[in-house]
Enzyme design. Structure first.
Site, mmCIF file in Angstrom:
data_model
loop_
_atom_site.group_PDB
_atom_site.id
_atom_site.type_symbol
_atom_site.label_atom_id
_atom_site.label_comp_id
_atom_site.label_asym_id
_atom_site.label_seq_id
_atom_site.Cartn_x
_atom_site.Cartn_y
_atom_site.Cartn_z
ATOM 1 N N GLU A 251 7.181 6.283 -1.271
ATOM 2 C CA GLU A 251 6.147 6.160 -0.231
ATOM 3 C C GLU A 251 6.481 4.906 0.544
ATOM 4 O OE1 GLU A 251 3.358 4.236 1.330
ATOM 5 O OE2 GLU A 251 2.002 4.587 -0.353
ATOM 6 N N CYS A 288 -1.159 0.701 3.006
ATOM 7 C CA CYS A 288 -0.270 1.679 3.633
ATOM 8 C C CYS A 288 -1.035 2.626 4.539
ATOM 9 C CB CYS A 288 0.503 2.451 2.567
ATOM 10 S SG CYS A 288 -0.453 2.887 1.131
#
Length: 511
Positions: A251, A288
């Site tokens: 990720e 994020c």
């Protein structure tokens, strides 16, 4: 031991060296750790579902038993507020419990049974059974921004252990003391639950070479990573260059575009602007899912929205970032953006004399400027956003079509907006892993239905998620058992269904 083999933790709020000396795990020691994981896999993968579930819960209990000492060390290494860390510890323990419950129920193995038809003409049909089995030892890399929930006992570790895979965890060099403390919780849980030595191991290191050695080890069968695009892509390339390529579930960040449609901008522009400012600055923008990109159509309502957003951002206090390096990169990217032609500084938060701080910053650009400068669509990890003003609906839709992969996209609108912009929803389904309506992307619920992933370059594996129980599917593979003796079948595939799980038997789901 040479100085290059040693490293230390630093308090980002004052750059002071913290107590404790840490050393890079040598290649020889790493080989020993991986060998133990391989040996552990032989027995751990065969543990019954209740034993694994109990183990996951015990890890959570032992983390809580570390008490406030864990939070205090974590606070020193990250400058994150104690209240935030208390919540993150709860999330960490909660996701271990979620996976424990998921494993204990057991149906996640996707058992499928096709019974034999020996009298079938013209050819008899064999007895064919299938289920998911663990893939092998997994390497997990800790994240900088969640020192508990995406770290030693985070979702990657929890899902891999839940699948039946031993984990070798590479601690983040910014918080080695925190990592070492949490690792003791695993040691105690392994001992108390009778799990094989090597089921979990923490390795420490602050060099790229060390991370490469871990990924390239022939016994590692998968990698979990949360961090920068450069770091994730480097690991992905190393894993695919191996004689035996392995999956990397990385990720790697996202700008999480937000679309604010015309009618709701008129009705709730000030409210949305206030919420946006909070979301931009939350956690000093070090999520994020930070909303780093927003699109609006130019109008009088846009002016009101922009004015309110600027006011709220200007009032936002500066915050200490996780590391000196993150702070330096953030502020350098702010300067580089300001240097671009036709980029306006809409707002900048309050300054601070403390070390390694970031000011919340919002830029405003036209759609033409945005289109001509690809860098404006890239993530700047921290509390910043680029607000793009479009002239028409067609421009908004074209910008959406040209997006790269992201973790999230958000649409603010009224029912009339949604009817008028139906195409936008269809476009964004192909661009992100999670679409939000009339909300903000910061905040990721840990639950069965969550998807925390997205198309490349936000991740290397768009079919997966790093949050939620679907994450377990990253660390398994299907195996088919044809005409097997009953006593050799895994419990989940035996006729009597001793686990009492849901199975697809001759095309019908049944217990």
């Amino acid at each position: 031991m040479s100085e290059t083999q040693k490293f230390y933790a630093f308090n980002p709020s004052n750059n002071q060296k913290l107590e404790g000396e840490f050393s890079n795990t040598t290649k020889e020691a790493l080989n020993d750790v991986v060998a133990q994981a391989v040996t552990a896999f032989d027995s751990y993968r065969k543990k019954d579902k209740n034993s694994i579930a109990d183990f996951l819960e015990k890890i959570g209990e032992e983390i809580l038993n570390l008490g406030d000492a864990l939070l205090e060390r974590c606070h020193l290494e990250t400058a994150l507020p104690m209240a935030r860390l208390q919540g993150e510890r709860g999330r960490t323990v909660g996701q271990l419990k979620l996976f424990a419950d998921f494993v204990r129920e057991g149906s996640w193995v996707d058992a499928k049974i096709e019974t034999a038809q020996p009298e079938r003409s013209p050819l008899p049909k064999s007895d064919i059974r299938q289920m998911l089995v663990p893939i092998g030892p997994v390497a997990v890399f800790g994240a900088s921004n969640f020192p508990l929930a995406f770290s030693v006992a985070g979702g990657d570790t929890a899902s891999a252990l839940a699948a039946g895979c031993p984990v070798i965890f590479k601690g983040h060099p910014a918080h080695p003391g925190t990592s070492a403390m949490v690792a003791t919780a695993f040691e105690k849980a392994i001992e108390k639950c009778g799990m094989p030595k090597g089921t979990f191991a923490l390795v420490q290191g602050n060099t790229n070479e060390f991370g490469a050695n871990l990924v390239q080890h022939s016994a590692i069968k998968a990698v979990g990573f949360t961090g920068s695009f450069a770091g994730g892509k480097a690991l992905f390339d190393l894993a695919n260059a191996r004689p035996e390529p392995i999956p990397v579930f990385a990720e790697m960040g996202s700008t999480n575009p937000v679309f604010i449609l015309p009618e709701i901008l008129k009705q709730k522009g000030r409210v949305i602007a206030a919420g946006m400012a909070v979301s931009i600055a939350q956690g000093v923008g070090q999520f994020c899912t930070n909303p780093g990109l927003a699109f609006v159509e130019k109008s009088e309502a846009t002016s009101v929205f922009s004015t309110t957003l600027a006011q709220k951002i200007n009032e936002t206090a500066a915050g200490t970032m996780l590391t000196a390096g993150i702070s330096k990169n953030y502020n350098k990217n702010i300067e580089n953006t300001l240097a671009l032609e036709n980029v306006s500084l809409l707002a900048k938060g309050q300054s601070s004399d403390l070390s390694n701080t970031a000011q919340a910053t919002v830029f405003k650009v036209s759609m033409q400027t945005y289109t001509e400068n690809a860098v404006l669509a890239e993530e700047n990890f921290g509390p910043s956003q680029v607000l793009v003003e479009a002239n028409t609906k067609a421009e908004v839709l074209e910008a959406a079509r040209n997006l790269e992969g992201h973790l999230t996209a958000t649409i603010h609108g009224t029912p009339a907006d949604f009817e008028n912009y139906k195409e936008l929803f269809s476009i964004l389904e192909l661009k992100v892993g999670r679409i939000l309506v009339n909300g903000f992307p910061t905040g990721v619920e840990v639950c069965h239905a969550m998807v925390h992933g997205g198309p490349y370059p936000s991740t290397t594996a768009p079919q997966t998620t790093s949050v939620g129980t679907l994450a377990i599917k990253r660390f398994v593979r299907p195996v088919c058992y044809q005409d097997y003796p009953s006593f050799l079948l895994p419990e989940a595939l035996k006729d009597e269904n001793p686990y009492s799980i849901w199975r697809l038997v001759d095309g019908v789901f049944t217990k």
